[in-house]
Motif scaffolding. Structure first.
Motif, PDB file in Angstrom:
ATOM      1  N   ALA A 267       5.043  14.961  -9.061  1.00  0.00           N
ATOM      2  CA  ALA A 267       3.751  15.435  -8.548  1.00  0.00           C
ATOM      3  C   ALA A 267       3.201  14.430  -7.539  1.00  0.00           C
ATOM      4  O   ALA A 267       3.516  13.239  -7.583  1.00  0.00           O
ATOM      5  N   GLY A 268       2.386  14.924  -6.617  1.00  0.00           N
ATOM      6  CA  GLY A 268       1.725  14.055  -5.660  1.00  0.00           C
ATOM      7  C   GLY A 268       2.447  13.961  -4.334  1.00  0.00           C
ATOM      8  O   GLY A 268       3.413  14.679  -4.068  1.00  0.00           O
ATOM      9  N   LEU A 269       1.943  13.056  -3.487  1.00  0.00           N
ATOM     10  CA  LEU A 269       2.472  12.852  -2.141  1.00  0.00           C
ATOM     11  C   LEU A 269       2.941  11.415  -1.979  1.00  0.00           C
ATOM     12  O   LEU A 269       2.453  10.506  -2.650  1.00  0.00           O
ATOM     13  N   ALA A 270       3.892  11.216  -1.069  1.00  0.00           N
ATOM     14  CA  ALA A 270       4.435   9.879  -0.826  1.00  0.00           C
ATOM     15  C   ALA A 270       4.496   9.597   0.661  1.00  0.00           C
ATOM     16  O   ALA A 270       4.566  10.507   1.488  1.00  0.00           O
ATOM     17  N   ASP A 271       4.462   8.316   0.982  1.00  0.00           N
ATOM     18  CA  ASP A 271       4.612   7.904   2.385  1.00  0.00           C
ATOM     19  C   ASP A 271       6.068   8.035   2.827  1.00  0.00           C
ATOM     20  O   ASP A 271       6.347   8.369   3.984  1.00  0.00           O
ATOM     21  N   ILE A 272       6.970   7.759   1.915  1.00  0.00           N
ATOM     22  CA  ILE A 272       8.410   7.878   2.180  1.00  0.00           C
ATOM     23  C   ILE A 272       9.064   8.482   0.951  1.00  0.00           C
ATOM     24  O   ILE A 272       8.719   8.148  -0.185  1.00  0.00           O
ATOM     25  N   ILE A 273      10.005   9.373   1.176  1.00  0.00           N
ATOM     26  CA  ILE A 273      10.783   9.943   0.077  1.00  0.00           C
ATOM     27  C   ILE A 273      12.256   9.732   0.412  1.00  0.00           C
ATOM     28  O   ILE A 273      12.738  10.209   1.439  1.00  0.00           O
ATOM     29  N   VAL A 274      12.955   9.006  -0.456  1.00  0.00           N
ATOM     30  CA  VAL A 274      14.358   8.685  -0.221  1.00  0.00           C
ATOM     31  C   VAL A 274      15.232   9.454  -1.198  1.00  0.00           C
ATOM     32  O   VAL A 274      14.875   9.626  -2.365  1.00  0.00           O
ATOM     33  N   CYS A 275      16.362   9.934  -0.700  1.00  0.00           N
ATOM     34  CA  CYS A 275      17.286  10.697  -1.547  1.00  0.00           C
ATOM     35  C   CYS A 275      18.720  10.404  -1.119  1.00  0.00           C
ATOM     36  O   CYS A 275      19.042  10.430   0.074  1.00  0.00           O
ATOM     37  N   ASN A 276      19.567  10.112  -2.100  1.00  0.00           N
ATOM     38  CA  ASN A 276      20.994   9.907  -1.874  1.00  0.00           C
ATOM     39  C   ASN A 276      21.736  10.957  -2.699  1.00  0.00           C
ATOM     40  O   ASN A 276      22.216  10.681  -3.791  1.00  0.00           O
ATOM     41  N   PRO A 277      21.824  12.202  -2.189  1.00  0.00           N
ATOM     42  CA  PRO A 277      22.450  13.272  -2.968  1.00  0.00           C
ATOM     43  C   PRO A 277      23.963  13.117  -3.012  1.00  0.00           C
ATOM     44  O   PRO A 277      24.536  12.330  -2.240  1.00  0.00           O
ATOM     45  N   PRO A 278      24.651  13.845  -3.896  1.00  0.00           N
ATOM     46  CA  PRO A 278      26.117  13.847  -3.844  1.00  0.00           C
ATOM     47  C   PRO A 278      26.588  14.253  -2.461  1.00  0.00           C
ATOM     48  O   PRO A 278      26.017  15.153  -1.846  1.00  0.00           O
TER      49      PRO A 278
ATOM     50  N   ALA B 111       0.818  -1.219   0.000  1.00  0.00           N
ATOM     51  CA  ALA B 111       0.000   0.000   0.000  1.00  0.00           C
ATOM     52  C   ALA B 111       0.850   1.266   0.000  1.00  0.00           C
ATOM     53  O   ALA B 111       0.300   2.371  -0.096  1.00  0.00           O
ATOM     54  N   LEU B 112       2.156   1.130   0.097  1.00  0.00           N
ATOM     55  CA  LEU B 112       3.032   2.302   0.201  1.00  0.00           C
ATOM     56  C   LEU B 112       3.328   2.930  -1.157  1.00  0.00           C
ATOM     57  O   LEU B 112       3.455   2.232  -2.170  1.00  0.00           O
ATOM     58  N   THR B 113       3.479   4.257  -1.135  1.00  0.00           N
ATOM     59  CA  THR B 113       4.018   5.000  -2.271  1.00  0.00           C
ATOM     60  C   THR B 113       5.322   5.643  -1.810  1.00  0.00           C
ATOM     61  O   THR B 113       5.351   6.346  -0.795  1.00  0.00           O
ATOM     62  N   ILE B 114       6.392   5.390  -2.539  1.00  0.00           N
ATOM     63  CA  ILE B 114       7.709   5.925  -2.187  1.00  0.00           C
ATOM     64  C   ILE B 114       8.302   6.647  -3.391  1.00  0.00           C
ATOM     65  O   ILE B 114       8.219   6.154  -4.514  1.00  0.00           O
ATOM     66  N   PHE B 115       8.866   7.821  -3.150  1.00  0.00           N
ATOM     67  CA  PHE B 115       9.598   8.557  -4.181  1.00  0.00           C
ATOM     68  C   PHE B 115      11.096   8.294  -3.985  1.00  0.00           C
ATOM     69  O   PHE B 115      11.605   8.382  -2.864  1.00  0.00           O
ATOM     70  N   ASP B 116      11.782   8.016  -5.083  1.00  0.00           N
ATOM     71  CA  ASP B 116      13.241   7.853  -5.085  1.00  0.00           C
ATOM     72  C   ASP B 116      13.820   9.016  -5.881  1.00  0.00           C
ATOM     73  O   ASP B 116      13.758   9.038  -7.109  1.00  0.00           O
ATOM     74  N   ILE B 117      14.390   9.999  -5.168  1.00  0.00           N
ATOM     75  CA  ILE B 117      14.851  11.243  -5.789  1.00  0.00           C
ATOM     76  C   ILE B 117      16.303  11.110  -6.257  1.00  0.00           C
ATOM     77  O   ILE B 117      17.179  10.772  -5.483  1.00  0.00           O
ATOM     78  N   GLY B 118      16.539  11.397  -7.547  1.00  0.00           N
ATOM     79  CA  GLY B 118      17.879  11.240  -8.103  1.00  0.00           C
ATOM     80  C   GLY B 118      18.239   9.768  -8.215  1.00  0.00           C
ATOM     81  O   GLY B 118      19.254   9.320  -7.703  1.00  0.00           O
TER      82      GLY B 118
ATOM     83  N   VAL C  63       7.252  -2.950  -1.957  1.00  0.00           N
ATOM     84  CA  VAL C  63       6.584  -1.647  -2.060  1.00  0.00           C
ATOM     85  C   VAL C  63       5.758  -1.616  -3.340  1.00  0.00           C
ATOM     86  O   VAL C  63       6.250  -1.917  -4.430  1.00  0.00           O
ATOM     87  N   GLY C  64       4.494  -1.209  -3.199  1.00  0.00           N
ATOM     88  CA  GLY C  64       3.576  -1.286  -4.329  1.00  0.00           C
ATOM     89  C   GLY C  64       3.799  -0.257  -5.399  1.00  0.00           C
ATOM     90  O   GLY C  64       3.570  -0.523  -6.584  1.00  0.00           O
ATOM     91  N   HIS C  65       4.232   0.944  -5.011  1.00  0.00           N
ATOM     92  CA  HIS C  65       4.360   2.021  -6.007  1.00  0.00           C
ATOM     93  C   HIS C  65       5.577   2.880  -5.673  1.00  0.00           C
ATOM     94  O   HIS C  65       5.622   3.530  -4.632  1.00  0.00           O
ATOM     95  N   VAL C  66       6.553   2.857  -6.554  1.00  0.00           N
ATOM     96  CA  VAL C  66       7.741   3.694  -6.425  1.00  0.00           C
ATOM     97  C   VAL C  66       7.800   4.630  -7.619  1.00  0.00           C
ATOM     98  O   VAL C  66       7.603   4.196  -8.759  1.00  0.00           O
ATOM     99  N   VAL C  67       8.042   5.908  -7.353  1.00  0.00           N
ATOM    100  CA  VAL C  67       8.263   6.878  -8.428  1.00  0.00           C
ATOM    101  C   VAL C  67       9.726   7.288  -8.358  1.00  0.00           C
ATOM    102  O   VAL C  67      10.167   7.879  -7.371  1.00  0.00           O
ATOM    103  N   ALA C  68      10.479   6.961  -9.394  1.00  0.00           N
ATOM    104  CA  ALA C  68      11.915   7.253  -9.453  1.00  0.00           C
ATOM    105  C   ALA C  68      12.140   8.443 -10.365  1.00  0.00           C
ATOM    106  O   ALA C  68      11.690   8.442 -11.511  1.00  0.00           O
ATOM    107  N   THR C  69      12.848   9.472  -9.873  1.00  0.00           N
ATOM    108  CA  THR C  69      13.064  10.673 -10.676  1.00  0.00           C
ATOM    109  C   THR C  69      14.547  10.932 -10.892  1.00  0.00           C
ATOM    110  O   THR C  69      15.393  10.556 -10.094  1.00  0.00           O
ATOM    111  N   ASP C  70      14.823  11.591 -11.994  1.00  0.00           N
ATOM    112  CA  ASP C  70      16.170  12.065 -12.281  1.00  0.00           C
ATOM    113  C   ASP C  70      16.041  13.103 -13.387  1.00  0.00           C
ATOM    114  O   ASP C  70      15.063  13.107 -14.137  1.00  0.00           O
ATOM    115  N   MET C  71      17.030  13.983 -13.476  1.00  0.00           N
ATOM    116  CA  MET C  71      17.051  14.982 -14.541  1.00  0.00           C
ATOM    117  C   MET C  71      17.882  14.537 -15.733  1.00  0.00           C
ATOM    118  O   MET C  71      17.716  15.035 -16.837  1.00  0.00           O
TER     119      MET C  71
END
Length: 409
Positions: free
Chosen positions: A288-299, A227-234, A249-257
């Motif tokens: 766009a939208g909201l997530a239960d968890i947002i993970v980010c591993n920046p430089p 049932a979780l939505t997680i964003f993976d930033i970068g 995890v049921g729904h992951v949104v992975a982003t990058d530029m």
């Protein structure tokens, strides 16, 4: 309108010659170019390269490779001796009477001197050049067939574009990246072999330091992971999204530029069989939208990248880190968490203090609700000859669990 490419010029056989200049590091085309072959001595080549004269190789490929190694040895010798040829003394230990600020300033100075030396080394070694035909082929004796490696970095061959010139050092990097992409990197956090490999593309940071990936496997999730939505930033190679998908995890949104990263992530997620759970999107940090968890591993290091491919290591002005922290609450569900993966190497190098990091959390309205730590297992952490050994030997990488400070009061 046809694209305009940088051009390199030289004289050969009494004629003015030119070709497209290629540099994935963004280096300018050398202004002075001379032809070189197997008859040139290493001392002569070193003198010319240090003066900024590029050597367009017309001899044997393997001899060119040996020349590059000889230049590297001369650079090492130069770094180890002073102007009079005397062996440099090792840096003295910082006095115990130094304040914390003085220790940080000294560490930062050492780091910046190290980067200057690295830049000088790269500049000199990039002066050995190779010519490529239109299809990225090499015509030197004993040269490898590197056309696939070149196409993976430079794109498909364009008919009529003509030949090009690039540094041998860059070609060796392309070949190395091709091998990584062909063989992959085993990620224990993805489960048992053989279906646990990530295949990094050229220009996309390879997850060779698996300890930080392991933190994402260990961090606590709700019982109903589907049932979780997680964003993976970068997302980069997509490795963290893959770990989360493998955890159910049921729904992951992975982003990058970066277009290369997006292609790499999609390819990895598909071959791992989790692409149905992960939506890969091009976005500047948050989708766009909201997530239960947002993970980010920046430089991890707040310093200026010296080339485009260094953006995975250096985050000038902590831009990505602060962008993630300051935008986190606007994209979290109530009671959601942000997972920040960050090494403290910058703290040991005097580039950022722990107080600075905690102040950034507070300024963004965040509070720490948990933290997982791990230590590096790569070779440099135990290599006393490494210039940054003092910092690397005490490095700790953490997964900071962050939440809305107001929601917890």
């Amino acid at each position: 309108m046809a694209a305009v490419f940088p051009t390199i010029h030289w004289q050969e056989g009494g004629h003015d010659c030119s070709a497209r200049w290629r540099s994935e590091r963004g280096a300018s085309a050398p202004k002075k170019v001379v032809l070189a072959d197997d008859t040139m001595t290493a001392d002569a080549a070193y003198r010319l390269a240090c003066e900024g004269t590029a050597l367009l190789w017309r001899g044997d490929f393997q001899n060119a490779r040996q020349m590059l190694q000889a230049l590297g040895r001369r650079l090492d010798q130069s770094a180890a001796t002073d102007k009079r040829g005397r062996k440099r003394k090792p840096l003295a230990a910082k006095p115990a009477t130094f304040s914390a600020e003085e220790h940080a300033a000294a560490a930062a100075k050492g780091f910046h001197l190290h980067r200057q030396a690295q830049a000088q080394r790269a500049r000199v070694l990039s002066m050995v050049l190779l010519s490529f035909s239109e299809d990225y082929g090499l015509t030197l004796r004993r040269s490898p067939d590197a056309r696939i490696a070149c196409a993976q970095a430079w794109g498909d061959v364009v008919a009529g574009e003509g030949g090009s010139v690039a540094s041998m050092r860059e070609l060796l990097g392309l070949i190395s990246a091709h091998e990584w992409r062909k063989n992959g990197v085993e990620i224990s956090s993805l489960g048992a072999a053989p279906n646990n490999r990530i295949y990094p593309h050229y220009g996309v940071f390879s997850p060779v330091r698996g300890e930080y990936v392991g933190l994402v496997k260990l961090a606590p999730l709700a019982a109903d992971t589907a049932a979780l939505t997680i964003f993976d930033i970068g997302t980069g190679t997509g490795v963290l999204s893959a770990v989360l998908a493998r955890r159910g995890v049921g729904h992951v949104v992975a982003t990058d530029m970066d277009a290369r990263a997006l292609q790499c992530a999609r390819s990895n997620l598909e071959q791992l069989g989790v692409s149905a759970q992960v939506d890969v999107q091009q976005a500047n940090l948050f989708p766009a939208g909201l997530a239960d968890i947002i993970v980010c591993n920046p430089p991890w290091l707040p310093a200026r990248p010296g080339s485009p491919i260094e953006h995975a290591v250096y985050d000038e002005g902590s831009g990505m880190l602060l962008g993630f922290l300051n935008g986190l609450l606007a994209h979290l569900e109530p009671q959601g968490e942000g997972w920040l993966i960050l090494s403290d190497l910058a703290e040991h190098l005097g580039l950022r203090s722990r107080a600075d990091l905690l102040a950034a959390f507070a300024a963004a309205g965040l509070v720490v609700v948990g933290r997982l730590d791990t230590v590096p297992v790569h070779g440099k952490a135990s290599d006393s000859a490494d210039p940054l050994h003092a910092a690397r030997s005490v490095e700790v990488t953490s997964l900071w669990r962050l939440a809305d400070a107001k929601a917890l009061h």
